[in-house]
Design a protein around this motif. Structure first.
Motif, PDB file in Angstrom:
ATOM      1  N   PHE A 131       0.832  -1.205   0.000  1.00 29.06           N
ATOM      2  CA  PHE A 131       0.000   0.000   0.000  1.00 29.06           C
ATOM      3  C   PHE A 131       0.865   1.252   0.000  1.00 29.06           C
ATOM      4  CE2 PHE A 131      -2.363   3.238   2.548  1.00 29.06           C
ATOM      5  CZ  PHE A 131      -3.384   3.462   1.642  1.00 29.06           C
ATOM      6  N   GLY A 132       0.547   2.191  -0.906  1.00 24.61           N
ATOM      7  CA  GLY A 132       1.273   3.454  -0.985  1.00 24.61           C
ATOM      8  C   GLY A 132       2.482   3.437  -1.892  1.00 24.61           C
ATOM      9  N   SER A 133       2.775   2.271  -2.497  1.00 21.97           N
ATOM     10  CA  SER A 133       3.986   2.179  -3.314  1.00 21.97           C
ATOM     11  C   SER A 133       3.712   2.341  -4.805  1.00 21.97           C
ATOM     12  CB  SER A 133       4.685   0.834  -3.074  1.00 21.97           C
ATOM     13  OG  SER A 133       3.931  -0.240  -3.603  1.00 21.97           O
ATOM     14  N   TYR A 134       2.421   2.449  -5.200  1.00 20.27           N
ATOM     15  CA  TYR A 134       2.112   2.502  -6.631  1.00 20.27           C
ATOM     16  C   TYR A 134       0.914   3.374  -6.984  1.00 20.27           C
ATOM     17  CZ  TYR A 134      -1.426  -0.985  -5.286  1.00 20.27           C
ATOM     18  OH  TYR A 134      -2.466  -1.654  -4.679  1.00 20.27           O
ATOM     19  N   GLU A 135       0.138   3.810  -6.018  1.00 21.63           N
ATOM     20  CA  GLU A 135      -1.112   4.516  -6.311  1.00 21.63           C
ATOM     21  C   GLU A 135      -0.921   5.965  -6.765  1.00 21.63           C
ATOM     22  OE1 GLU A 135      -1.989   1.574  -2.908  1.00 21.63           O
ATOM     23  OE2 GLU A 135      -0.365   2.917  -3.525  1.00 21.63           O
TER      24      GLU A 135
ATOM     25  N   ASN B 298       9.096   1.645  -7.937  1.00 27.80           N
ATOM     26  CA  ASN B 298       9.004   0.669  -6.856  1.00 27.80           C
ATOM     27  C   ASN B 298       8.904  -0.761  -7.367  1.00 27.80           C
ATOM     28  OD1 ASN B 298       9.237   2.339  -4.556  1.00 27.80           O
ATOM     29  ND2 ASN B 298       7.157   3.073  -4.858  1.00 27.80           N
ATOM     30  N   ALA B 299       8.225  -0.966  -8.491  1.00 24.30           N
ATOM     31  CA  ALA B 299       8.151  -2.306  -9.065  1.00 24.30           C
ATOM     32  C   ALA B 299       9.524  -2.763  -9.536  1.00 24.30           C
ATOM     33  CB  ALA B 299       7.156  -2.325 -10.213  1.00 24.30           C
ATOM     34  N   ALA B 300      10.243  -1.871 -10.195  1.00 24.41           N
ATOM     35  CA  ALA B 300      11.595  -2.208 -10.657  1.00 24.41           C
ATOM     36  C   ALA B 300      12.499  -2.517  -9.467  1.00 24.41           C
ATOM     37  CB  ALA B 300      12.165  -1.058 -11.481  1.00 24.41           C
TER      38      ALA B 300
ATOM     39  N   LEU C 113      11.558  -3.703  -6.509  1.00 24.30           N
ATOM     40  CA  LEU C 113      11.188  -5.008  -5.952  1.00 24.30           C
ATOM     41  C   LEU C 113      11.731  -6.151  -6.796  1.00 24.30           C
ATOM     42  CD1 LEU C 113       7.481  -4.589  -4.754  1.00 24.30           C
ATOM     43  CD2 LEU C 113       9.484  -5.077  -3.339  1.00 24.30           C
ATOM     44  N   MET C 114      11.602  -6.032  -8.110  1.00 19.27           N
ATOM     45  CA  MET C 114      12.094  -7.097  -8.977  1.00 19.27           C
ATOM     46  C   MET C 114      13.613  -7.208  -8.913  1.00 19.27           C
ATOM     47  SD  MET C 114       9.565  -6.710 -12.288  1.00 19.27           S
ATOM     48  CE  MET C 114      10.273  -8.115 -13.138  1.00 19.27           C
ATOM     49  N   ARG C 115      14.294  -6.082  -8.856  1.00 14.23           N
ATOM     50  CA  ARG C 115      15.757  -6.078  -8.808  1.00 14.23           C
ATOM     51  C   ARG C 115      16.265  -6.687  -7.506  1.00 14.23           C
ATOM     52  NH1 ARG C 115      16.224  -1.235  -9.909  1.00 14.23           N
ATOM     53  NH2 ARG C 115      16.376  -0.352  -7.823  1.00 14.23           N
ATOM     54  N   VAL C 116      15.679  -6.311  -6.378  1.00 12.84           N
ATOM     55  CA  VAL C 116      16.161  -6.759  -5.074  1.00 12.84           C
ATOM     56  C   VAL C 116      15.781  -8.215  -4.786  1.00 12.84           C
ATOM     57  CG1 VAL C 116      15.924  -6.403  -2.581  1.00 12.84           C
ATOM     58  CG2 VAL C 116      16.197  -4.435  -4.099  1.00 12.84           C
ATOM     59  N   THR C 117      14.582  -8.630  -5.202  1.00  9.39           N
ATOM     60  CA  THR C 117      14.091  -9.965  -4.841  1.00  9.39           C
ATOM     61  C   THR C 117      14.291 -11.022  -5.913  1.00  9.39           C
ATOM     62  OG1 THR C 117      11.854  -9.622  -5.731  1.00  9.39           O
ATOM     63  CG2 THR C 117      12.276  -8.863  -3.470  1.00  9.39           C
TER      64      THR C 117
ATOM     65  N   ILE D  60       7.639  -4.660 -17.055  1.00 13.21           N
ATOM     66  CA  ILE D  60       7.262  -5.086 -15.705  1.00 13.21           C
ATOM     67  C   ILE D  60       5.983  -5.918 -15.825  1.00 13.21           C
ATOM     68  CG2 ILE D  60       6.592  -4.375 -13.386  1.00 13.21           C
ATOM     69  CD1 ILE D  60       9.352  -3.448 -13.894  1.00 13.21           C
ATOM     70  N   PRO D  61       6.074  -7.250 -15.771  1.00 16.26           N
ATOM     71  CA  PRO D  61       4.858  -8.067 -15.824  1.00 16.26           C
ATOM     72  C   PRO D  61       4.004  -7.845 -14.577  1.00 16.26           C
ATOM     73  CG  PRO D  61       6.815  -9.374 -16.328  1.00 16.26           C
ATOM     74  CD  PRO D  61       7.289  -8.080 -15.751  1.00 16.26           C
ATOM     75  N   VAL D  62       2.693  -7.758 -14.786  1.00 21.50           N
ATOM     76  CA  VAL D  62       1.776  -7.441 -13.696  1.00 21.50           C
ATOM     77  C   VAL D  62       0.692  -8.513 -13.554  1.00 21.50           C
ATOM     78  CG1 VAL D  62       0.064  -5.797 -12.808  1.00 21.50           C
ATOM     79  CG2 VAL D  62       2.146  -4.956 -13.930  1.00 21.50           C
ATOM     80  N   MET D  63       0.558  -9.020 -12.342  1.00 24.61           N
ATOM     81  CA  MET D  63      -0.611  -9.803 -11.947  1.00 24.61           C
ATOM     82  C   MET D  63      -1.570  -8.823 -11.284  1.00 24.61           C
ATOM     83  SD  MET D  63      -0.918 -12.904  -9.143  1.00 24.61           S
ATOM     84  CE  MET D  63      -0.220 -14.176 -10.192  1.00 24.61           C
ATOM     85  N   ALA D  64      -2.790  -8.738 -11.781  1.00 25.25           N
ATOM     86  CA  ALA D  64      -3.770  -7.804 -11.236  1.00 25.25           C
ATOM     87  C   ALA D  64      -4.574  -8.476 -10.120  1.00 25.25           C
ATOM     88  CB  ALA D  64      -4.688  -7.306 -12.335  1.00 25.25           C
ATOM     89  N   HIS D  65      -5.380  -7.686  -9.414  1.00 27.03           N
ATOM     90  CA  HIS D  65      -6.147  -8.180  -8.264  1.00 27.03           C
ATOM     91  C   HIS D  65      -7.405  -7.327  -8.146  1.00 27.03           C
ATOM     92  CE1 HIS D  65      -5.955  -9.506  -3.737  1.00 27.03           C
ATOM     93  NE2 HIS D  65      -7.207  -9.346  -4.141  1.00 27.03           N
ATOM     94  N   VAL D  66      -8.570  -7.955  -8.368  1.00 27.58           N
ATOM     95  CA  VAL D  66      -9.840  -7.224  -8.297  1.00 27.58           C
ATOM     96  C   VAL D  66     -10.808  -7.965  -7.385  1.00 27.58           C
ATOM     97  CG1 VAL D  66      -9.494  -6.288 -10.619  1.00 27.58           C
ATOM     98  CG2 VAL D  66     -10.897  -8.338 -10.320  1.00 27.58           C
ATOM     99  N   GLY D  67     -11.987  -7.363  -7.217  1.00 33.29           N
ATOM    100  CA  GLY D  67     -12.940  -7.896  -6.240  1.00 33.29           C
ATOM    101  C   GLY D  67     -12.636  -7.280  -4.894  1.00 33.29           C
ATOM    102  N   LEU D  68     -12.486  -8.112  -3.863  1.00 39.16           N
ATOM    103  CA  LEU D  68     -12.037  -7.595  -2.573  1.00 39.16           C
ATOM    104  C   LEU D  68     -10.553  -7.284  -2.674  1.00 39.16           C
ATOM    105  CD1 LEU D  68     -12.365  -6.943   0.438  1.00 39.16           C
ATOM    106  CD2 LEU D  68     -11.754  -9.319   0.906  1.00 39.16           C
ATOM    107  N   THR D  69     -10.217  -6.027  -2.490  1.00 40.37           N
ATOM    108  CA  THR D  69      -8.816  -5.608  -2.494  1.00 40.37           C
ATOM    109  C   THR D  69      -8.476  -5.149  -1.078  1.00 40.37           C
ATOM    110  OG1 THR D  69      -9.620  -3.478  -3.361  1.00 40.37           O
ATOM    111  CG2 THR D  69      -8.680  -5.031  -4.936  1.00 40.37           C
TER     112      THR D  69
END
Length: 275
Positions: free
Chosen positions: A91-95, A104-106, A108-112, A137-146
């Protein structure tokens, strides 16, 4: 063939191609030993921001930080050789903006070493998903209850009932159009989950959704019975490790207090005896 031949870990493109095939098996992980346990059996291992609740004792996922996701993501990666790893964006890293999300995505991918990131939101996040996917940056989305939006959703309620049905459908279609390679459907009625799965060309991954989804995901601490503060309706417990662990600890405490542990086989002599 060499015994050290490289194992082909699934890529986001491979996962996308699994649409309509054998259901995808997904679990969360937060540490190396757990990742090692599930590596052989899972297609996707998600380093979920649920780590805040099940590991750090937070009341929800809102307090999870980038540093926490980096730490746990790197630990999980060390336990994987076969499954694809995805890391949640906290939360707060992409909105704020697509640019913030990319940085932030780059990171996370670089570090992990993650193959992809997951972020929550549908129509409102479509531009961000499009920005990320167009920049590798490949993205898995998440909808419904977030879960990161519980303060605006009014808690952990089922999403997509009645007039709300159209909103969830629109969210799912928006993330697909924006380039997400898959989408998590959380706490969405079964019939709506089936409708979305039939409509989309990308895999749907259910959690409290439908067996008709293209895959399923659970929080590993829920399914192993390690997290016992509460049990979501959608979480089947395949073990009771939390209770078993408590019983074992109680027995250990008893053994220490009555001096039956350590026993002779657990201690060392002054000299090594030879036969």
């Amino acid at each position: 063939m060499s015994a050290s031949a490289k194992i082909n870990v699934p890529t986001p493109s491979d996962i996308r191609a699994r649409k309509g095939g054998t259901p995808l098996v997904c679990l969360t992980a937060y540490a190396t030993p757990t990742a090692q346990m599930m590596d052989t059996y899972c297609d996707i291992v998600l380093v979920g921001d649920s780590v805040g609740m099940v590991v750090h004792g937070l009341p929800d996922t809102l307090g999870v930080t980038m540093e926490m996701m980096e730490l746990h993501g790197a630990a999980v990666k060390r336990g994987l050789t076969q499954a694809m790893m995805v890391v949640d964006m906290p939360f707060g890293s992409y909105e704020e903006s697509p640019e913030q999300a990319f940085r932030n995505a780059a990171r996370l991918m670089r570090v992990t070493g993650a193959a992809a990131v997951k972020l929550e939101g549908g129509v409102a996040m479509a531009d961000t998903i499009r920005f990320l996917t167009s920049r590798s940056i490949p993205v898995m989305a998440h909808v419904g209850l977030t879960p990161q939006a519980i303060n605006t959703l009014g808690g952990y309620k089922v999403q997509g009932r009645g007039e709300d049905r159209a909103r969830v459908v629109a969210d799912a279609k928006a993330v697909e159009a924006a380039g997400a390679f898959s989408v998590v459907l959380e706490k969405v009625p079964e019939s709506l989950s089936d409708e979305i799965t039939e409509t989309l060309s990308i895999p749907t991954i259910g959690i409290g959704a439908s067996a008709g989804c293209d895959g399923q995901i659970l929080v590993v601490d829920d399914m192993l019975g390690l997290f016992t503060a509460f049990k979501p309706k959608f979480a089947k417990r395949y073990a009771t490790l939390g209770r078993d662990g408590e019983v074992a600890i109680a027995q250990y405490a008893k053994d220490v207090r009555n001096r039956s542990f350590p026993a002779p086989e657990h201690v060392f002599a002054d000299e090594v005896t030879t036969k």
